[in-house]
Write a protein that holds these residues in place. Structure first.
Motif, short mmCIF file in Angstrom:
data_model
loop_
_atom_site.label_atom_id
_atom_site.label_comp_id
_atom_site.label_asym_id
_atom_site.label_seq_id
_atom_site.Cartn_x
_atom_site.Cartn_y
_atom_site.Cartn_z
N ASN A 86 39.53 -19.54 0.50
CA ASN A 86 39.04 -19.74 1.87
C ASN A 86 40.20 -19.53 2.83
O ASN A 86 41.28 -20.10 2.67
N ASP A 127 41.79 -22.64 4.45
CA ASP A 127 42.57 -23.56 3.64
C ASP A 127 44.02 -23.09 3.56
O ASP A 127 44.32 -21.90 3.71
N SER A 152 42.32 -28.80 1.10
CA SER A 152 40.96 -29.15 0.72
C SER A 152 40.92 -30.36 -0.20
O SER A 152 39.98 -30.52 -0.99
#
Length: 517
Positions: free
Chosen positions: A238, A241, A261
């Motif tokens: 992601n 992140d 995360s």
């Protein structure tokens, strides 16, 4: 009458050739009188005879007075005195620094004291001495003459060849130990683009295998300090992140990774493979620390989790001692204590109670609240396991030392700057600290005096992270200016290095002999 008139005229004529007895002396006579001082009767008689001979010769010669004077002296068998040049411009020393009143007082006071001491009682003598000191001060021990102007300083670069001969030190210069040289410029500078400017993260660590792990945004790069090769270990799936912390296991083959995360990952570096992901936190993991096979992780929620990486059920304990983010985490070298620092300005010391699911027993052994800002910088002393150094943020700026055996504060030093990281030297009894606002420098301190050995400057933004090479000679600093700088500030003494090599050679040769047998 005519006869008398003739005699008067003849006397007047002869009187014109006679020496002048009245009026000022001639210039050469004045010079001669000034050069010969009447210190004793012999000099005085000589000066008188010189004056008489000079007056007689002036009436009988037409040559210069100096030559006639020399002739008259030579006729008597005496040496010719030479008049020094410039006697008219005689140098008069400056006597403004000479205290004539003080010298007179000393002479008179010494005589009177000697006379009075014989008839005066001891008590009265002490009284008189006290009164004299009050009125005149320490006049008897004062100097009559003093130098108002000091000697001019030596020119720049001047070296005295006789310095060793006239040395006042206890040890001669040849036996004095040379001062250790600390380079003021980094040995190497590496680019670190997109490194996060976040005080609460830990984005740098150096393994025993000489691999440097660097977190740049959502990526982790490994730099081989031996070969200089760079490889990318991971990249977050992601884009929002990012990697928030890294820590090498003691053996250097596994790397623990904390993410934004709230996940803790374990990576096999040799195979570049993720072994497992460990969950349990509810916020980002900003700090990590290993104790053998147990990995401790600190979260933004204020909790600390212990993970046993050998078993499937990795979570073995939770420590709840902070109300804000845990930004500093470090196990002691002997594995008995865990130090944790948080954004709540608290420093907690936890005992090594691992393997129990009962969280009620997991309470801090000590809680220190002396810091006035976030406590991120934590470092245990390598030669004294019970000694801990901690550093505070911008509002605190102090490095504090703690004795964990007694739970007492040993010392505190104001560094005048934000303390972001601390490392102890393995070779010397020194420590190095990385600073942020407002100096952005590295400081090397001598322990326990805490005198500053050196300052290393070059970063243009705050130094957030530091790590030490496995041999303990080099320190890498990571700053918000997106650069990594390597400083060889703890180089080994060449003489000591030779001794270590000779000892290792002796050990290897003995092992070889044992194998041959």
């Amino acid at each position: 009458m005519a006869q008398y008139n003739f005699e008067n005229e003849l006397a007047s004529v002869l009187k014109m050739d006679a020496p002048i007895t009245k009026g000022p002396m001639m210039r050469w006579q004045r010079k001669l009188n000034e050069s010969n001082t009447c210190n004793n009767s012999m000099n005085c008689s000589m000066n008188k005879s010189l004056g008489m001979n000079a007056s007689i010769n002036t009436s009988t010669t037409a040559k210069t007075p100096k030559k006639s004077l020399n002739k008259s002296l030579n006729s008597k068998g005496s040496k010719t005195p030479k008049t020094p040049k410039g006697l008219g411009d005689r140098f008069i020393p400056n006597r403004s620094s000479t205290q004539f009143d003080l010298s007179h007082y000393k002479v008179m006071n010494t005589d009177t004291e000697n006379a009075q001491d014989e008839t005066m009682s001891p008590s009265k003598r002490d009284f008189q001495k006290g009164m004299s000191d009050n009125l005149h001060g320490d006049a008897l021990n004062a100097k009559i003459m003093s130098y108002q102007t000091k000697a001019p300083p030596a020119p720049e670069g001047y070296q005295n060849n006789l310095k060793v001969l006239y040395s006042q030190n206890k040890t001669p210069g040849s036996c004095r130990k040379a001062v250790r040289h600390i380079p003021q410029v980094p040995e190497r500078i590496l680019d670190a683009p997109e490194i996060l400017d976040d005080y609460y993260l830990n984005l740098l660590d150096w393994s025993v295998n000489n691999h440097l792990a660097v977190c740049l945004g959502g990526n982790i790069y490994l730099w081989n300090a031996t070969s200089g090769n760079i490889q990318q270990l991971l990249s977050m799936e992601n884009q929002e992140d990012y990697v928030s912390s890294v820590s090498w296991i003691k053996e250097g083959n596994y790397l623990a990774v904390g993410t934004s995360s709230s996940e803790v990952q374990l990576w096999d570096v040799e195979n570049q493979k993720r072994i497992r992901s460990m969950t349990g936190h509810v916020a980002r993991v900003g700090s990590l620390s290993w104790n053998s096979y147990v990995l401790s992780s600190g979260s933004r929620s204020g909790n600390i989790h212990h993970h046993d990486v050998r078993v499937p059920q990795h979570h073995i304990a939770t420590l709840s001692g902070h109300t804000q983010e845990v930004c500093g985490l470090s196990w002691s070298p002997d594995g008995k204590y865990l130090a944790s620092g948080g954004n709540d300005n608290m420093l907690n010391i936890w005992p090594a109670i691992i393997g129990s699911q009962d969280n009620s027993n997991n309470t801090p052994l000590y809680t220190f609240s002396q810091h006035q800002a976030a406590v991120k910088a934590l470092a245990w002393c390598p030669w004294q396991p019970s000694l801990l150094a901690s550093g505070g943020g911008t509002a605190d700026r102090h490095i504090r030392f703690w004795n964990i055996n007694s739970g007492s504060s040993l010392n505190a030093i104001d560094t005048k700057s934000q303390v972001c990281s601390i490392l102890w030297s393995k070779e010397y009894k020194e420590l190095i600290s990385g600073h942020g606002f407002a100096q952005n420098q590295l400081c090397i301190w001598k322990y326990p005096t805490m005198t500053k050995v050196a300052e290393l400057t070059g970063h243009t933004a705050r130094i957030l992270h530091m790590a030490m090479s496995p041999d303990g000679t080099t320190v890498v600093s990571g700053a918000a200016d997106e650069t990594l700088r390597l400083w060889k500030c703890f180089g080994v003494d060449p003489q000591k290095k030779k001794e270590q090599k000779s000892s290792t050679k002796g050990t290897s040769s003995s092992l070889m002999r044992g194998g041959i047998r």
